[in-house]
Design a protein around this motif. Sequence first.
Motif, PDB file in Angstrom:
ATOM      1  N   SER A  63       3.930   4.154 -12.444  1.00  0.00           N
ATOM      2  CA  SER A  63       3.565   4.315 -13.964  1.00  0.00           C
ATOM      3  C   SER A  63       4.358   4.806 -14.836  1.00  0.00           C
ATOM      4  CB  SER A  63       2.324   5.354 -13.879  1.00  0.00           C
ATOM      5  OG  SER A  63       1.174   4.672 -12.994  1.00  0.00           O
TER       6      SER A  63
ATOM      7  N   VAL B  20       2.369   4.807  -7.025  1.00  0.00           N
ATOM      8  CA  VAL B  20       1.665   4.338  -8.151  1.00  0.00           C
ATOM      9  C   VAL B  20       2.262   5.454  -9.348  1.00  0.00           C
ATOM     10  CG1 VAL B  20       0.096   2.761  -7.363  1.00  0.00           C
ATOM     11  CG2 VAL B  20      -0.559   5.056  -7.653  1.00  0.00           C
ATOM     12  N   GLU B  21       2.139   6.347  -8.975  1.00  0.00           N
ATOM     13  CA  GLU B  21       2.480   7.769 -10.095  1.00  0.00           C
ATOM     14  C   GLU B  21       3.650   7.163 -10.424  1.00  0.00           C
ATOM     15  OE1 GLU B  21       2.716  12.577 -10.741  1.00  0.00           O
ATOM     16  OE2 GLU B  21       1.414  11.641  -9.016  1.00  0.00           O
TER      17      GLU B  21
ATOM     18  N   TYR C  76       1.907  -6.023  -7.371  1.00  0.00           N
ATOM     19  CA  TYR C  76       1.031  -5.055  -6.998  1.00  0.00           C
ATOM     20  C   TYR C  76      -0.488  -5.345  -7.139  1.00  0.00           C
ATOM     21  CZ  TYR C  76      -0.842  -0.250  -5.977  1.00  0.00           C
ATOM     22  OH  TYR C  76      -1.467   0.699  -5.479  1.00  0.00           O
ATOM     23  N   SER C  77      -0.517  -6.107  -7.972  1.00  0.00           N
ATOM     24  CA  SER C  77      -2.030  -6.636  -8.150  1.00  0.00           C
ATOM     25  C   SER C  77      -2.376  -7.481  -6.922  1.00  0.00           C
ATOM     26  CB  SER C  77      -2.074  -7.566  -9.494  1.00  0.00           C
ATOM     27  OG  SER C  77      -1.501  -8.778  -9.023  1.00  0.00           O
TER      28      SER C  77
ATOM     29  N   THR D 161       0.811  -1.303   0.022  1.00  0.00           N
ATOM     30  CA  THR D 161       0.024  -0.166   0.053  1.00  0.00           C
ATOM     31  C   THR D 161       0.777   1.041   0.011  1.00  0.00           C
ATOM     32  OG1 THR D 161      -0.004  -0.071   2.534  1.00  0.00           O
ATOM     33  CG2 THR D 161      -2.002  -1.072   1.190  1.00  0.00           C
TER      34      THR D 161
ATOM     35  N   GLN E  86      -5.413   0.245 -20.214  1.00  0.00           N
ATOM     36  CA  GLN E  86      -5.349   1.890 -20.525  1.00  0.00           C
ATOM     37  C   GLN E  86      -4.010   2.060 -21.472  1.00  0.00           C
ATOM     38  OE1 GLN E  86      -5.477   4.587 -17.313  1.00  0.00           O
ATOM     39  NE2 GLN E  86      -4.912   6.287 -18.588  1.00  0.00           N
TER      40      GLN E  86
ATOM     41  N   SER F 221      -6.664  -1.975 -15.037  1.00  0.00           N
ATOM     42  CA  SER F 221      -6.932  -0.550 -15.737  1.00  0.00           C
ATOM     43  C   SER F 221      -5.705  -0.354 -16.407  1.00  0.00           C
ATOM     44  CB  SER F 221      -7.295   0.230 -14.609  1.00  0.00           C
ATOM     45  OG  SER F 221      -7.659   1.603 -15.327  1.00  0.00           O
ATOM     46  N   PHE F 222      -4.507  -0.322 -15.662  1.00  0.00           N
ATOM     47  CA  PHE F 222      -3.201   0.192 -16.189  1.00  0.00           C
ATOM     48  C   PHE F 222      -2.768  -0.484 -17.406  1.00  0.00           C
ATOM     49  CE2 PHE F 222       1.444   0.098 -16.383  1.00  0.00           C
ATOM     50  CZ  PHE F 222       1.747   1.380 -16.413  1.00  0.00           C
TER      51      PHE F 222
ATOM     52  N   ASN G 267      -7.579  -3.690  -9.138  1.00  0.00           N
ATOM     53  CA  ASN G 267      -8.299  -3.090 -10.261  1.00  0.00           C
ATOM     54  C   ASN G 267      -7.298  -2.087 -10.863  1.00  0.00           C
ATOM     55  OD1 ASN G 267     -10.824  -4.155  -9.633  1.00  0.00           O
ATOM     56  ND2 ASN G 267     -11.432  -2.874  -8.093  1.00  0.00           N
ATOM     57  N   TRP G 268      -6.299  -1.425 -10.262  1.00  0.00           N
ATOM     58  CA  TRP G 268      -5.411  -0.580 -10.526  1.00  0.00           C
ATOM     59  C   TRP G 268      -4.654  -1.264 -11.691  1.00  0.00           C
ATOM     60  CZ3 TRP G 268      -0.289  -0.120 -11.304  1.00  0.00           C
ATOM     61  CH2 TRP G 268      -0.008   1.251 -11.972  1.00  0.00           C
TER      62      TRP G 268
ATOM     63  N   ASP H 138      -3.867  -3.939  -5.181  1.00  0.00           N
ATOM     64  CA  ASP H 138      -4.766  -3.093  -6.041  1.00  0.00           C
ATOM     65  C   ASP H 138      -4.914  -3.833  -7.226  1.00  0.00           C
ATOM     66  OD1 ASP H 138      -6.426  -1.423  -7.063  1.00  0.00           O
ATOM     67  OD2 ASP H 138      -5.490   0.413  -6.083  1.00  0.00           O
TER      68      ASP H 138
END
Length: 225
Positions: free
Chosen positions: A167, A163-164, A192-193, A159, A206, A202-203, A198-199, A196
């Motif tokens: 990315s 993440v920024e 990291y999955s 946690t 996207q 999505s990443f 969902n992140w 999170d």
Amino acid sequence: MHPWIEHVHLALIPLANEKDANYMKAYLRGQFEFYGIKSGPRREALKPLFSKKSFPGAVEIPELVDELWSKPQREYQMVAVDMLIKSKTQLPVEVLSSVERWITTKSWWDTVDMLATHVVGSLFNRYPEQTAQYISKWRRSENTWLRRTALLYQLKYKTNTDVEMLSVIILENRSDSEFFIQKAIGWMLREYSKTDANWVVSFIEQHSIEGLAKREGLKWLNRKG
């Protein structure tokens, strides 16, 4: 030879196994010499030297690691990594320049990944500003292993992962076809999955993450599902 390293040498020699040494050398593509000692027996043999009574002080560690790193048998570099991990919360910020040298010398995943996820990860937590300066340089380096380190240093952050930053570093490296870079991207996303999901999904969608990075990144989620 430093007396502590002399004791390491004397503890390892009786465990040498030529058959295993040949296998280990082949497994690491002939890049290093080996005594042929697996990690379990190696650590067991060195337990007395890693005890509180016998273990060197943090100030001595960088010099001892340098000496271990200079030796041809890979087992010595693994002892050095174990030393660094054991003392990671006592290492001074000045060790960062040495860590960069160890990452880029006799480089392979077996040493680099431990330095990244344990040592650099710990140094960033303790000295974020100074370590961030190195990460900023490493992530744009032509050296694959420095960029792999920049990708992986947050592996155990859960946690606390930035993440920024993650990315940005992934996107900087996603077009690099180098196996060890794509594998690192996938490994970081997979880990990291667990924090999170969902992140991560999505990443990947996207930013059209494909190939090895995508397969590795979704491996835990696919297995879980």
